[in-house]
Motif scaffolding. Structure first.
Motif, PDB file in Angstrom:
ATOM      1  N   MET A   1       0.856  -1.195   0.000  1.00  0.00           N
ATOM      2  CA  MET A   1       0.000   0.000   0.000  1.00  0.00           C
ATOM      3  C   MET A   1       0.885   1.236   0.000  1.00  0.00           C
ATOM      4  O   MET A   1       1.785   1.355   0.812  1.00  0.00           O
ATOM      5  N   ASP A   2       0.659   2.142  -0.968  1.00  0.00           N
ATOM      6  CA  ASP A   2       1.520   3.316  -1.036  1.00  0.00           C
ATOM      7  C   ASP A   2       0.991   4.430  -0.131  1.00  0.00           C
ATOM      8  O   ASP A   2      -0.058   4.309   0.491  1.00  0.00           O
ATOM      9  N   LEU A   3       1.774   5.506  -0.083  1.00  0.00           N
ATOM     10  CA  LEU A   3       1.510   6.592   0.856  1.00  0.00           C
ATOM     11  C   LEU A   3       1.332   7.897   0.100  1.00  0.00           C
ATOM     12  O   LEU A   3       2.097   8.203  -0.820  1.00  0.00           O
ATOM     13  N   LEU A   4       0.320   8.674   0.476  1.00  0.00           N
ATOM     14  CA  LEU A   4       0.123  10.010  -0.078  1.00  0.00           C
ATOM     15  C   LEU A   4       0.261  11.025   1.043  1.00  0.00           C
ATOM     16  O   LEU A   4      -0.450  10.968   2.044  1.00  0.00           O
ATOM     17  N   ARG A   5       1.184  11.947   0.862  1.00  0.00           N
ATOM     18  CA  ARG A   5       1.319  13.067   1.793  1.00  0.00           C
ATOM     19  C   ARG A   5       0.640  14.276   1.164  1.00  0.00           C
ATOM     20  O   ARG A   5       0.955  14.638   0.027  1.00  0.00           O
ATOM     21  N   PHE A   6      -0.285  14.891   1.894  1.00  0.00           N
ATOM     22  CA  PHE A   6      -0.911  16.085   1.344  1.00  0.00           C
ATOM     23  C   PHE A   6      -1.096  17.135   2.425  1.00  0.00           C
ATOM     24  O   PHE A   6      -1.093  16.849   3.616  1.00  0.00           O
TER      25      PHE A   6
ATOM     26  N   LYS B   1      -2.482   4.733   2.304  1.00  0.00           N
ATOM     27  CA  LYS B   1      -2.217   5.400   3.574  1.00  0.00           C
ATOM     28  C   LYS B   1      -2.026   6.896   3.313  1.00  0.00           C
ATOM     29  O   LYS B   1      -1.558   7.296   2.240  1.00  0.00           O
ATOM     30  N   PHE B   2      -2.372   7.716   4.325  1.00  0.00           N
ATOM     31  CA  PHE B   2      -2.319   9.170   4.147  1.00  0.00           C
ATOM     32  C   PHE B   2      -1.641   9.841   5.341  1.00  0.00           C
ATOM     33  O   PHE B   2      -1.801   9.410   6.485  1.00  0.00           O
ATOM     34  N   ILE B   3      -0.885  10.893   5.051  1.00  0.00           N
ATOM     35  CA  ILE B   3      -0.392  11.814   6.076  1.00  0.00           C
ATOM     36  C   ILE B   3      -0.890  13.201   5.689  1.00  0.00           C
ATOM     37  O   ILE B   3      -0.615  13.694   4.594  1.00  0.00           O
ATOM     38  N   ILE B   4      -1.652  13.829   6.602  1.00  0.00           N
ATOM     39  CA  ILE B   4      -2.199  15.157   6.352  1.00  0.00           C
ATOM     40  C   ILE B   4      -1.394  16.188   7.137  1.00  0.00           C
ATOM     41  O   ILE B   4      -1.174  16.033   8.331  1.00  0.00           O
ATOM     42  N   ALA B   5      -0.972  17.240   6.456  1.00  0.00           N
ATOM     43  CA  ALA B   5      -0.363  18.382   7.131  1.00  0.00           C
ATOM     44  C   ALA B   5      -1.373  19.524   7.097  1.00  0.00           C
ATOM     45  O   ALA B   5      -1.776  19.976   6.028  1.00  0.00           O
ATOM     46  N   ASP B   6      -1.812  19.967   8.272  1.00  0.00           N
ATOM     47  CA  ASP B   6      -2.778  21.064   8.371  1.00  0.00           C
ATOM     48  C   ASP B   6      -2.018  22.329   8.719  1.00  0.00           C
ATOM     49  O   ASP B   6      -1.555  22.502   9.846  1.00  0.00           O
ATOM     50  N   ALA B   7      -1.845  23.211   7.730  1.00  0.00           N
ATOM     51  CA  ALA B   7      -1.073  24.442   7.943  1.00  0.00           C
ATOM     52  C   ALA B   7      -2.006  25.595   8.260  1.00  0.00           C
ATOM     53  O   ALA B   7      -3.097  25.687   7.705  1.00  0.00           O
ATOM     54  N   PRO B   8      -1.598  26.501   9.149  1.00  0.00           N
ATOM     55  CA  PRO B   8      -2.446  27.656   9.476  1.00  0.00           C
ATOM     56  C   PRO B   8      -2.600  28.592   8.285  1.00  0.00           C
ATOM     57  O   PRO B   8      -1.736  28.660   7.421  1.00  0.00           O
TER      58      PRO B   8
ATOM     59  N   GLU C   1      -8.334  27.856  22.639  1.00  0.00           N
ATOM     60  CA  GLU C   1      -9.017  28.989  23.239  1.00  0.00           C
ATOM     61  C   GLU C   1      -8.887  30.243  22.369  1.00  0.00           C
ATOM     62  O   GLU C   1      -9.766  31.086  22.343  1.00  0.00           O
ATOM     63  N   GLN C   2      -7.771  30.342  21.637  1.00  0.00           N
ATOM     64  CA  GLN C   2      -7.608  31.471  20.729  1.00  0.00           C
ATOM     65  C   GLN C   2      -8.433  31.288  19.464  1.00  0.00           C
ATOM     66  O   GLN C   2      -8.635  32.235  18.710  1.00  0.00           O
ATOM     67  N   GLY C   3      -8.881  30.057  19.237  1.00  0.00           N
ATOM     68  CA  GLY C   3      -9.677  29.785  18.046  1.00  0.00           C
ATOM     69  C   GLY C   3      -8.856  29.616  16.793  1.00  0.00           C
ATOM     70  O   GLY C   3      -9.374  29.639  15.684  1.00  0.00           O
ATOM     71  N   ILE C   4      -7.515  29.461  16.948  1.00  0.00           N
ATOM     72  CA  ILE C   4      -6.667  29.264  15.776  1.00  0.00           C
ATOM     73  C   ILE C   4      -5.688  28.129  16.030  1.00  0.00           C
ATOM     74  O   ILE C   4      -5.432  27.734  17.174  1.00  0.00           O
ATOM     75  N   THR C   5      -5.155  27.574  14.952  1.00  0.00           N
ATOM     76  CA  THR C   5      -4.088  26.585  15.046  1.00  0.00           C
ATOM     77  C   THR C   5      -2.809  27.273  14.614  1.00  0.00           C
ATOM     78  O   THR C   5      -2.770  27.858  13.536  1.00  0.00           O
ATOM     79  N   ILE C   6      -1.764  27.244  15.444  1.00  0.00           N
ATOM     80  CA  ILE C   6      -0.595  28.069  15.153  1.00  0.00           C
ATOM     81  C   ILE C   6       0.631  27.251  14.765  1.00  0.00           C
ATOM     82  O   ILE C   6       1.718  27.769  14.690  1.00  0.00           O
ATOM     83  N   ASP C   7       0.459  25.968  14.482  1.00  0.00           N
ATOM     84  CA  ASP C   7       1.573  25.164  14.020  1.00  0.00           C
ATOM     85  C   ASP C   7       1.055  24.201  12.973  1.00  0.00           C
ATOM     86  O   ASP C   7      -0.131  24.173  12.673  1.00  0.00           O
ATOM     87  N   VAL C   8       1.953  23.413  12.401  1.00  0.00           N
ATOM     88  CA  VAL C   8       1.528  22.399  11.443  1.00  0.00           C
ATOM     89  C   VAL C   8       1.117  21.156  12.219  1.00  0.00           C
ATOM     90  O   VAL C   8       1.910  20.587  12.958  1.00  0.00           O
ATOM     91  N   ALA C   9      -0.132  20.760  12.062  1.00  0.00           N
ATOM     92  CA  ALA C   9      -0.628  19.563  12.744  1.00  0.00           C
ATOM     93  C   ALA C   9      -0.658  18.413  11.749  1.00  0.00           C
ATOM     94  O   ALA C   9      -1.180  18.555  10.644  1.00  0.00           O
ATOM     95  N   TYR C  10      -0.071  17.286  12.128  1.00  0.00           N
ATOM     96  CA  TYR C  10      -0.037  16.121  11.245  1.00  0.00           C
ATOM     97  C   TYR C  10      -1.034  15.077  11.739  1.00  0.00           C
ATOM     98  O   TYR C  10      -1.095  14.770  12.921  1.00  0.00           O
ATOM     99  N   LYS C  11      -1.805  14.554  10.810  1.00  0.00           N
ATOM    100  CA  LYS C  11      -2.764  13.495  11.112  1.00  0.00           C
ATOM    101  C   LYS C  11      -2.541  12.341  10.142  1.00  0.00           C
ATOM    102  O   LYS C  11      -2.149  12.544   8.996  1.00  0.00           O
ATOM    103  N   TYR C  12      -2.822  11.136  10.625  1.00  0.00           N
ATOM    104  CA  TYR C  12      -2.590   9.937   9.836  1.00  0.00           C
ATOM    105  C   TYR C  12      -3.877   9.129   9.736  1.00  0.00           C
ATOM    106  O   TYR C  12      -4.589   8.977  10.722  1.00  0.00           O
TER     107      TYR C  12
END
Length: 413
Positions: free
Chosen positions: A1-6, A82-89, A64-75
């Motif tokens: 199974m291959d991997l997609l990073r997005f 398989k997927f790796i998600i980078a959530d950028a502000p 509490e600030q209502g924002i995300t201030i770093d890159v959050a990675y989810k799998y």
């Protein structure tokens, strides 16, 4: 199974966190305890709704600030991939975070609020995608439920974005009308948007061909480790281990070790504990060479008929990531794959406006989130390719010599 990073990108409140939460929730990639936790914390619990954005929330202070201030990675994964998600502000002051998340991504999802259309943040994120040469772009036009699922609204946004994409050189662009809140066209096709005949977002992510993006033309093998057991049974064993970042190698190929320029041939190739006749990117392998040549960590083994550039003066597009400004004359460590070398920033040529791509007069210093063109001189020659030609051997980082913090992301020109 291959991997997609997005990576996902969009303006504030465009619904990135809700989109990722919906992907995880509808693809059944959430643990029961996670689901129970967000049910307890959901703001809309009284109405029986789950706040899916909580799945990507980080620290409580950020929430509490209502924002995300770093890159959050989810799998997460599906039976296909398989997927790796980078959530950028989405804030302009977090350009460095988006560059960090996008640098290793195969695809970018750019969210557009159907009510607002293409805005300044959309253009900025698209410019960064074009600078980083991301091969696949998905434009997810969100909140279609708030514009009565209008096909005309969708078509007008597609026309606006397509014109911008053409000017930026973004070629493989897919457009999908969605409602992250309601789950329309996220995992399953929506009946509410019946006029849309294309695939759902998850179907696009599952089927996009990332293997075609692997460069099998230019063979590059940065040496990570020299294996020399020096035991009785392996007395003469000498292997060079690392990841084959691009290209194909076969037993008997004539190769050159850079930066020294020494030539030899491949006598054997190992992968997975077995000898093979050929290897291809992105395999991890051990190369054996016919001659007893000097090879160290950081050297690059390439095919002799396809040599990269070798030199000490590098022109790079640099995203500055440190709160301490960059000024000409400062010394840093430059890392390109496994090559780590002392370097100095000789000059700052110009600053790039990330909203227009215009070049502004050379500033005296670069500050946090600036993208600038600089000239870097390394203490010894390094083997490199232009980032536009070969991302895997044209991207580097600058490291502070004292704190060892990564302070810059480099795209070699």
């Amino acid at each position: 199974m291959d991997l997609l990073r997005f990576i996902t990108a969009g303006s504030v409140d465009d619904g990135k966190s809700t989109l990722i939460g919906r992907l995880l929730y509808d693809s059944k990639s959430i643990m029961i305890d996670q689901l129970e936790a967000i049910e307890r914390q959901s703001k809309n619990k009284e109405e029986g709704e789950i706040d899916l954005a909580l799945l990507t929330d980080g620290l409580r202070a950020e929430r509490e600030q209502g924002i995300t201030i770093d890159v959050a990675y989810k799998y997460f994964s599906t039976p296909k991939r398989k997927f790796i998600i980078a959530d950028a502000p989405g804030h302009i002051q977090y350009t460095r975070n988006m560059v960090t998340g996008a640098s290793n991504s195969d695809l970018i999802i750019i969210l557009i609020d159907a009510r607002s259309g293409v805005v300044e943040q959309t253009r900025r994120h698209s410019i960064i995608a074009s600078l980083l040469k991301l091969p696949h772009v998905v434009v997810a036009i969100n909140k279609m439920d708030l514009v009565e699922h209008s096909q005309d609204v969708f078509n007008n946004i597609v026309i606006d974005y397509a014109a911008m994409a053409k000017s930026l050189g973004l070629e493989q662009v897919t457009y999908i009308p969605i409602s992250a809140l309601n789950g329309d066209n996220i995992v399953e096709k929506s009946t509410a948007i019946s006029w849309y005949e294309g695939p759902s977002l998850l179907k696009v992510l599952e089927n996009v061909q990332v293997q075609k993006d692997i460069n099998l033309t230019h063979a590059r093998f940065p040496v990570q480790y020299v294996i020399r057991p020096q035991t009785e049974e392996l007395h003469d064993y000498r292997g060079y281990a690392g990841k084959l970042v691009s290209g194909v190698y076969k037993k008997g190929d004539t190769v050159t070790i850079l930066p020294s320029g020494t030539s030899t041939t491949i006598s054997a190739i190992e992968t997975g504990g077995k000898q093979v006749e050929e290897a291809f990117a992105p395999q991890s392998i051990i190369l054996h060479l016919a001659d007893d040549v000097d090879v160290s960590r950081g050297d690059v083994i390439v095919k002799s008929d396809d040599l990269p550039s070798v030199g000490q003066d590098l022109e790079v597009l640099l995203c500055w990531m440190d709160s301490k400004p960059l000024v000409a004359g400062r010394k840093y460590l430059l890392q390109l794959n496994s090559t780590l070398v002392k370097s100095v920033v000789k000059e700052i040529s110009y600053k790039v406006d990330v909203n227009t791509l215009e070049q502004h007069q050379a500033p005296e210093q670069a500050v946090l989130n600036d993208i600038v063109k600089v000239v870097i001189k390394t203490a010894k020659p390094v083997a490199f390719d232009a980032y536009e030609k070969l991302r895997v051997n044209g991207g580097a980082i600058l490291i502070d010599e004292t704190s060892h913090v990564t302070v810059g992301a480099c795209m070699i020109q």
